[in-house]
Design a protein around this motif. Structure first.
Motif, PDB file in Angstrom:
ATOM      1  N   SER A  39       0.833  -1.196   0.000  1.00 20.11           N
ATOM      2  CA  SER A  39       0.000   0.000   0.000  1.00 20.11           C
ATOM      3  C   SER A  39       0.873   1.255   0.000  1.00 20.11           C
ATOM      4  CB  SER A  39      -0.910   0.009   1.226  1.00 20.11           C
ATOM      5  OG  SER A  39      -0.141   0.113   2.412  1.00 20.11           O
ATOM      6  N   ARG A  40       0.272   2.359  -0.403  1.00 18.65           N
ATOM      7  CA  ARG A  40       1.029   3.623  -0.433  1.00 18.65           C
ATOM      8  C   ARG A  40       1.457   4.023   0.981  1.00 18.65           C
ATOM      9  NH1 ARG A  40      -1.723   8.622  -3.419  1.00 18.65           N
ATOM     10  NH2 ARG A  40      -1.432   7.111  -5.125  1.00 18.65           N
ATOM     11  N   ALA A  41       0.586   3.814   1.961  1.00 27.59           N
ATOM     12  CA  ALA A  41       0.939   4.173   3.342  1.00 27.59           C
ATOM     13  C   ALA A  41       2.118   3.357   3.838  1.00 27.59           C
ATOM     14  CB  ALA A  41      -0.270   3.965   4.248  1.00 27.59           C
ATOM     15  N   ALA A  42       2.130   2.057   3.517  1.00 30.24           N
ATOM     16  CA  ALA A  42       3.248   1.211   3.940  1.00 30.24           C
ATOM     17  C   ALA A  42       4.538   1.632   3.258  1.00 30.24           C
ATOM     18  CB  ALA A  42       2.939  -0.248   3.624  1.00 30.24           C
ATOM     19  N   ALA A  66      -9.631  -0.583   2.651  1.00 28.60           N
ATOM     20  CA  ALA A  66      -9.980   0.834   2.723  1.00 28.60           C
ATOM     21  C   ALA A  66     -11.077   1.023   3.759  1.00 28.60           C
ATOM     22  CB  ALA A  66     -10.435   1.332   1.358  1.00 28.60           C
ATOM     23  N   LEU A 116       7.541  -3.343   7.379  1.00 24.15           N
ATOM     24  CA  LEU A 116       6.530  -2.374   6.968  1.00 24.15           C
ATOM     25  C   LEU A 116       6.080  -2.617   5.535  1.00 24.15           C
ATOM     26  CD1 LEU A 116       8.049   0.861   8.555  1.00 24.15           C
ATOM     27  CD2 LEU A 116       6.031  -0.378   9.333  1.00 24.15           C
ATOM     28  N   ILE A 166       5.331   4.640   2.205  1.00 27.36           N
ATOM     29  CA  ILE A 166       5.791   5.904   2.781  1.00 27.36           C
ATOM     30  C   ILE A 166       6.454   5.671   4.128  1.00 27.36           C
ATOM     31  CG2 ILE A 166       5.010   8.104   3.729  1.00 27.36           C
ATOM     32  CD1 ILE A 166       2.875   8.160   1.553  1.00 27.36           C
ATOM     33  N   ARG A 167       5.817   4.853   4.970  1.00 29.26           N
ATOM     34  CA  ARG A 167       6.406   4.564   6.287  1.00 29.26           C
ATOM     35  C   ARG A 167       7.762   3.873   6.145  1.00 29.26           C
ATOM     36  NH1 ARG A 167       0.950   3.170   7.635  1.00 29.26           N
ATOM     37  NH2 ARG A 167       1.427   0.974   7.253  1.00 29.26           N
ATOM     38  N   ARG A 189      -1.933  -5.808   3.483  1.00 31.62           N
ATOM     39  CA  ARG A 189      -2.696  -4.614   3.157  1.00 31.62           C
ATOM     40  C   ARG A 189      -3.943  -4.536   4.032  1.00 31.62           C
ATOM     41  NH1 ARG A 189      -1.753  -2.188  -1.933  1.00 31.62           N
ATOM     42  NH2 ARG A 189      -3.892  -1.401  -1.849  1.00 31.62           N
TER      43      ARG A 189
END
Length: 572
Positions: A138-141, A227, A219, A143-144, A224
């Motif tokens: 995922s995009r959040a993962a 949503a 991470l 980024i982290r 995932r």
């Protein structure tokens, strides 16, 4: 011909989902084993003859560096094994690349042909399994992971640079030292402070680097998350699911598909209620929809789950669904029986009903009466009185039990429900039970039971309230009343025979001292119900621990999953 084609397509889809899961499991095991082999190989000394032959071609620093690099590569492979089990494409790509690198390092480290060959064989096999790994991070993962990687990498680089500069300064000082000064330093007679880190610098840097690398991979390769649906969006989906429950849902657990903490997967005229916790997709109840859509709905849901990288567990599964679950590679485990009372044939007469008859009479003589209501249309004064009563005996701030409670009380949108209230001689409410509709048994199914904590409450108040509800259902032309699960009832009741069954009974008797397993069975058995078996459906054995913890947390208990709603109700 149409039915035949549909069956062929269903079987083909089921085989594909099953093979995909097998590929993921096998890839995870193989890569984890090769990672351990790599770590052991890096920690062991190469054969003297092989090393001597290698040093004729390359300098000593090359095999030494290869061994250290192999530690990082093998450590990374261990983390990719976790991602491979979830079907993650990044894990697949990283594993293929690192296995190729690993095979080269095995050769350069000490001409270890066997380890190198195993890695290359694994690479060839993984390359043929590409389609089994479609899950992207995922995009959040991402980024982290990028933030942690950059921050951790900068810290490691800074430490390495500082140590290198210190070593350079030390080297320059040592060059100017006289022999006597060096002897004094090495002998410990120098007044200069000891320079910590000389022998520890490399291990410390390696450990920190591995921690940073492991965190980044953890991470990136975490499952995932779906949503999230909140506010109006969640409400709209729930009301869409409500239409299907009203149209096709008639089981004793089907109404619980409308819990606030569930999401819904829609397929045709069917839907699956689920939630995802720590990469485990919990499904309960069984999918709701027309019978002729069962297989297709489950195949589509499994494809959705596999593309999301989750494992699947079904709570409170009914026997008719087990062949469909098992055809997709899942396993069913008997968890207990649901007690369903046949109201028209129920009677308090006879020796076997003596205890229940006495409890009912005792409460009735104390001046208690029962009234029945639609929870959606309660007056505000009654609602407030019952909400206050509810907080006295509820465990925690929320209604618990993912598979068997609705998670809310007296909601105007929850129509067609039944509320039984027991009041004392003064008219004060002392206990209540909320029931949800269950068309398949032409009656209702137990949601929550609440009672006062007053020490003057007569013993048997819940027996009185349930008995009165049975009589009410009969008077209204209904048929069934679903009470609850009796966890591991067959074992507790001593039905199976053999040494294993006896050993299990002994374990459950000891566990019952804390979890009231035997008490729950006896409480249900008093009503002479029909016992309907229920099951927990799980994935592979490698997923059992994770799924067990998630199930226990979702059901709001830590002892045994799906134990029931009577826990904590003493003196019934």
């Amino acid at each position: 011909m149409g039915w035949f084609t549909a069956i062929i397509l269903f079987m083909d889809n089921m085989r594909r989902t099953y093979r995909r899961d097998l590929s993921r499991r096998a890839a995870s095991y193989v890569v984890a084993i090769l990672a351990l082999v790599g770590l052991l190989s890096a920690a062991s000394r190469p054969l003297r003859g092989m090393l001597a032959y290698l040093l004729q071609v390359v300098p000593f620093v090359v095999p030494q560096t290869a061994a250290v690099t192999l530690v990082f590569v093998s450590f990374t492979l261990l983390f990719t094994a976790r991602g491979l089990r979830r079907g993650q494409r990044l894990a697949w790509a990283v594993a293929v690349i690192l296995l190729v690198v690993s095979s080269v390092l095995h050769i350069v480290k000490g001409i270890d042909f066997e380890e190198a060959a195993l890695s290359l064989v694994a690479v060839i096999w993984l390359a043929t399994q590409f389609k089994a790994f479609p899950v992207l991070p995922s995009r959040a993962a991402a980024i982290r992971a990028a933030v942690v990687g950059l921050a951790g990498g900068a810290a490691v680089l800074g430490m390495a640079t500082g140590l290198a500069m210190r070593a350079d300064r030390q080297h320059r000082r040592d060059v100017g030292d006289t022999v006597d000064e060096l002897v004094r330093k090495l002998g410990g007679n120098s007044s200069l402070p000891i320079d910590f880190g000389g022998h520890f610098a490399d291990p410390v840097l390696v450990a920190i680097g591995l921690c940073v690398l492991g965190t980044v991979l953890w991470l990136l390769l975490s499952p995932r998350a779906p949503a999230p649906l909140t506010g109006p969006a969640h409400h709209a989906e729930r009301e869409r699911a409500r239409v299907l429950v009203d149209t096709h849902g008639g089981g004793t657990l089907d109404y619980f598909a409308l819990r606030d903490d569930k999401q819904w997967f829609f397929s045709g005229h069917s839907m699956v209620a689920y939630t995802v916790k720590k990469g485990v997709c919990l499904v309960s109840p069984d999918p709701i929809g027309p019978t002729n859509e069962r297989e297709e709905t489950w195949v589509e849901f499994m494809l959705y789950v596999q593309h999301s990288g989750w494992s699947v567990s079904v709570l409170g599964a009914a026997a008719p669904w087990l062949p469909i679950y098992e055809s997709s590679g899942l396993r069913s485990v008997y968890i207990g029986d649901e007690a369903v009372v046949d109201c028209p044939s129920f009677t308090l007469e006879g020796p076997s009903m003596k205890s229940l008859r006495q409890a009912h009479g005792r409460v009735a003589r104390s001046g208690y009466t029962t009234s029945f209501h639609d929870p959606a249309t309660l007056k505000d004064s009654v609602r407030g009185e019952l909400m206050e009563l509810s907080t006295q005996s509820r465990r925690g701030e929320a209604e618990r039990g993912f598979s068997m409670t609705l998670s809310r009380l007296f909601n105007p949108e929850d129509t067609g429900m039944l509320l039984s209230i027991a009041r004392d001689a003064t008219g004060a409410a002392q206990a209540f039970i909320q029931w949800v509709p269950a068309r398949d048994i032409e009656g209702w199914s137990l949601d929550v039971m609440r009672r006062s904590k007053s020490p003057e409450l007569p013993n048997g108040i819940m027996d009185f309230l349930i008995t009165e509800t049975i009589h009410h259902v009969t008077a209204e032309g209904g048929h069934g009343l679903g009470l609850n699960f009796a966890t591991f009832r067959r074992l507790v009741a001593g039905e199976p025979e053999g040494r294993l069954a006896k050993a299990s009974q002994s374990v459950l008797e000891k566990a019952s001292q804390r979890t009231q397993i035997t008490t729950l069975w006896k409480f249900n058995a008093k009503y002479r119900p029909e016992w309907v078996p229920r099951y927990v459906v799980i994935g592979g054995m490698d997923e059992l621990a994770a799924q067990g913890f998630v199930i226990a947390a979702a059901e709001g208990m830590t002892e045994i999953p799906v134990i029931g709603r009577f826990l904590g109700h003493s003196g019934q």
